[in-house]
Enzyme design. Structure first.
Site, PDB file in Angstrom:
ATOM      1  N   TYR A  54      -1.736  -1.154  10.446  1.00  0.00           N
ATOM      2  CA  TYR A  54      -1.751  -1.282   8.981  1.00  0.00           C
ATOM      3  C   TYR A  54      -0.433  -0.780   8.399  1.00  0.00           C
ATOM      4  CZ  TYR A  54      -3.870  -1.087   4.271  1.00  0.00           C
ATOM      5  OH  TYR A  54      -4.163  -1.276   2.937  1.00  0.00           O
ATOM      6  N   SER A  76       0.869  -1.186   0.000  1.00  0.00           N
ATOM      7  CA  SER A  76       0.000   0.000   0.000  1.00  0.00           C
ATOM      8  C   SER A  76       0.901   1.229   0.000  1.00  0.00           C
ATOM      9  CB  SER A  76      -0.844  -0.021   1.294  1.00  0.00           C
ATOM     10  OG  SER A  76      -1.430   1.238   1.546  1.00  0.00           O
TER      11      SER A  76
HETATM   12  P1  NAD Z   1     -11.458  -6.388   0.412  1.00  0.00           P
HETATM   13  O1  NAD Z   1     -11.956  -6.137   1.782  1.00  0.00           O
HETATM   14  O2  NAD Z   1     -12.343  -6.077  -0.753  1.00  0.00           O
HETATM   15  O3  NAD Z   1     -10.980  -7.919   0.263  1.00  0.00           O
HETATM   16  C1  NAD Z   1     -10.194  -8.538   1.231  1.00  0.00           C
HETATM   17  C2  NAD Z   1     -10.068 -10.012   0.913  1.00  0.00           C
HETATM   18  O4  NAD Z   1      -9.259 -10.622   1.945  1.00  0.00           O
HETATM   19  C3  NAD Z   1     -11.391 -10.771   0.917  1.00  0.00           C
HETATM   20  O5  NAD Z   1     -11.379 -11.757  -0.099  1.00  0.00           O
HETATM   21  C4  NAD Z   1     -11.407 -11.449   2.296  1.00  0.00           C
HETATM   22  O6  NAD Z   1     -12.191 -12.624   2.333  1.00  0.00           O
HETATM   23  C5  NAD Z   1      -9.923 -11.768   2.459  1.00  0.00           C
HETATM   24  N1  NAD Z   1      -9.558 -11.973   3.866  1.00  0.00           N
HETATM   25  C6  NAD Z   1      -9.630 -11.089   4.887  1.00  0.00           C
HETATM   26  N2  NAD Z   1      -9.241 -11.677   6.037  1.00  0.00           N
HETATM   27  C7  NAD Z   1      -8.912 -12.953   5.746  1.00  0.00           C
HETATM   28  C8  NAD Z   1      -8.459 -14.064   6.510  1.00  0.00           C
HETATM   29  N3  NAD Z   1      -8.269 -13.989   7.822  1.00  0.00           N
HETATM   30  N4  NAD Z   1      -8.249 -15.226   5.880  1.00  0.00           N
HETATM   31  C9  NAD Z   1      -8.466 -15.334   4.547  1.00  0.00           C
HETATM   32  N5  NAD Z   1      -8.881 -14.320   3.769  1.00  0.00           N
HETATM   33  C10 NAD Z   1      -9.118 -13.147   4.366  1.00  0.00           C
HETATM   34  O7  NAD Z   1     -10.073  -5.579   0.328  1.00  0.00           O
HETATM   35  P2  NAD Z   1      -9.305  -4.857  -0.884  1.00  0.00           P
HETATM   36  O8  NAD Z   1      -9.553  -3.403  -0.795  1.00  0.00           O
HETATM   37  O9  NAD Z   1      -9.540  -5.570  -2.168  1.00  0.00           O
HETATM   38  O10 NAD Z   1      -7.812  -5.051  -0.403  1.00  0.00           O
HETATM   39  C11 NAD Z   1      -6.957  -6.049  -0.919  1.00  0.00           C
HETATM   40  C12 NAD Z   1      -5.528  -5.698  -0.519  1.00  0.00           C
HETATM   41  O11 NAD Z   1      -5.159  -4.440  -1.085  1.00  0.00           O
HETATM   42  C13 NAD Z   1      -5.323  -5.572   0.994  1.00  0.00           C
HETATM   43  O12 NAD Z   1      -4.074  -6.121   1.363  1.00  0.00           O
HETATM   44  C14 NAD Z   1      -5.320  -4.071   1.210  1.00  0.00           C
HETATM   45  O13 NAD Z   1      -4.568  -3.700   2.340  1.00  0.00           O
HETATM   46  C15 NAD Z   1      -4.640  -3.607  -0.073  1.00  0.00           C
HETATM   47  N6  NAD Z   1      -4.906  -2.205  -0.399  1.00  0.00           N
HETATM   48  C16 NAD Z   1      -6.182  -1.757  -0.606  1.00  0.00           C
HETATM   49  C17 NAD Z   1      -6.384  -0.405  -0.902  1.00  0.00           C
HETATM   50  C18 NAD Z   1      -7.761   0.151  -1.156  1.00  0.00           C
HETATM   51  O14 NAD Z   1      -7.864   1.387  -1.270  1.00  0.00           O
HETATM   52  N7  NAD Z   1      -8.792  -0.647  -1.246  1.00  0.00           N
HETATM   53  C19 NAD Z   1      -5.299   0.457  -0.993  1.00  0.00           C
HETATM   54  C20 NAD Z   1      -4.013  -0.046  -0.770  1.00  0.00           C
HETATM   55  C21 NAD Z   1      -3.827  -1.375  -0.491  1.00  0.00           C
END
Ligand code: NAD
Length: 253
Positions: free
Chosen positions: A148, A135
């Site tokens: 985080y 991130s």
């Molecule tokens: P999201 O909430 O849409 O999806 C998260 C996924 O992780 C889901 O499939 C969930 O089932 C899975 N998950 C969560 N806890 C779990 C566990 N204990 N065991 C197994 N699976 C688990 O999130 P997203 O926004 O798509 O984020 C995906 C990645 O991208 C993350 O690492 C997040 O930190 C990173 N990220 C997101 C953003 C953003 O703005 N959305 C920005 C930077 C980084």
């Protein structure tokens, strides 16, 4: 194998890879019936072999389970995308210990345990890709995100070590550092601004994104999927140990 691919960025990565013909191990906290429906949809739409695991990767055992499920469904995964992640916001002096542990284990330790399990086969076969979804918060900080930021900075450190250790055997390891991507993960933060500042959800979204990103538009999850696909291709063979911002200029400031 794409962790956390039942939703958001992970699902978009899985779709892009399947579209390009890769067999895909789907994974995330979904029921068996939701998982089978997703596998069916993928197999029908992309004509590739798919599997699904709902292993909870907040523990080492859960990570080992995911690897076992994956090997059973598809064989040895040559590409690992450590994408699953969770968020919780509070000032450090009020941060609950269980949330700290949960974020560190899902956002950081799972990437270590899964890499450790899959690297021996990647090294032996002479080809592998590990792509860690970090991130901007792996590069810079924001208040209220102690766990985080610690986990995402840690993930970049892990990326660099694994890149060095595996530079001699066709395995590259990189991190992608998105700014705001519109997925369910950021929804609670949008809702909090809407409530605290008495504005509607669209205004709250614009305020959240514009506060940090000069280019005040969220990145589409597909864009991250395309970058992952590029990192698996021939032209990315010498990119390793890198942390790539996709952040609308956030970290240029
Ligand atoms: P999201 O909430 O849409 O999806 C998260 C996924 O992780 C889901 O499939 C969930 O089932 C899975 N998950 C969560 N806890 C779990 C566990 N204990 N065991 C197994 N699976 C688990 O999130 P997203 O926004 O798509 O984020 C995906 C990645 O991208 C993350 O690492 C997040 O930190 C990173 N990220 C997101 C953003 C953003 O703005 N959305 C920005 C930077 C980084």
């Amino acid at each position: 194998m794409v962790t956390g691919s039942t939703s958001g960025i992970g699902l978009a990565i899985a779709r892009r890879m399947a579209e390009a013909g890769y067999p895909v191990m789907l994974h995330g906290l979904a029921s068996a019936s939701e998982g089978s429906a997703l596998v069916e949809e993928f197999q029908e739409r992309y004509r590739v072999k798919c599997g699904f695991s709902s292993a909870d990767i907040s523990s080492e055992e859960g990570c080992i389970q995911l690897v076992a499920d994956s090997r059973e469904a598809l064989g040895h995964p040559a590409v690992l995308v450590n994408n699953a992640g969770v968020q919780f916001t509070a000032p450090a002096h009020e941060f609950p210990a269980d949330q700290w542990q949960r974020i560190l284990s899902i956002n950081l330790s799972s990437a270590f345990f899964l890499s450790r399990e899959l690297l021996p086969d990647m090294r032996e076969s002479g080809w592998g890709r590990i792509i860690n979804i970090s991130s901007v918060h792996g590069l810079v900080a924001s208040e209220n995100k102690a766990a985080y930021c610690a986990a995402k900075h840690g993930l970049i450190g892990l990326t660099k070590v694994l890149a060095l250790e595996n530079a001699d055997c066709g395995v590259t390891v990189n991190a992608i550092c998105p700014g705001w991507v519109e997925t369910p993960l950021i929804q609670p933060q949008i809702e909090r601004i809407a409530q605290e500042e008495s504005v509607d959800l669209d205004q709250a979204r614009t305020r959240l994104i514009g506060a940090k990103q000069p280019l005040a538009k969220p990145t589409k999850p597909d864009a991250i999927g395309s970058l992952v696909h590029f990192l698996c291709g021939e032209h990315a063979a010498t990119i390793t140990g890198a942390s790539m911002p996709v952040d609308g200029g956030w970290t240029a400031q």
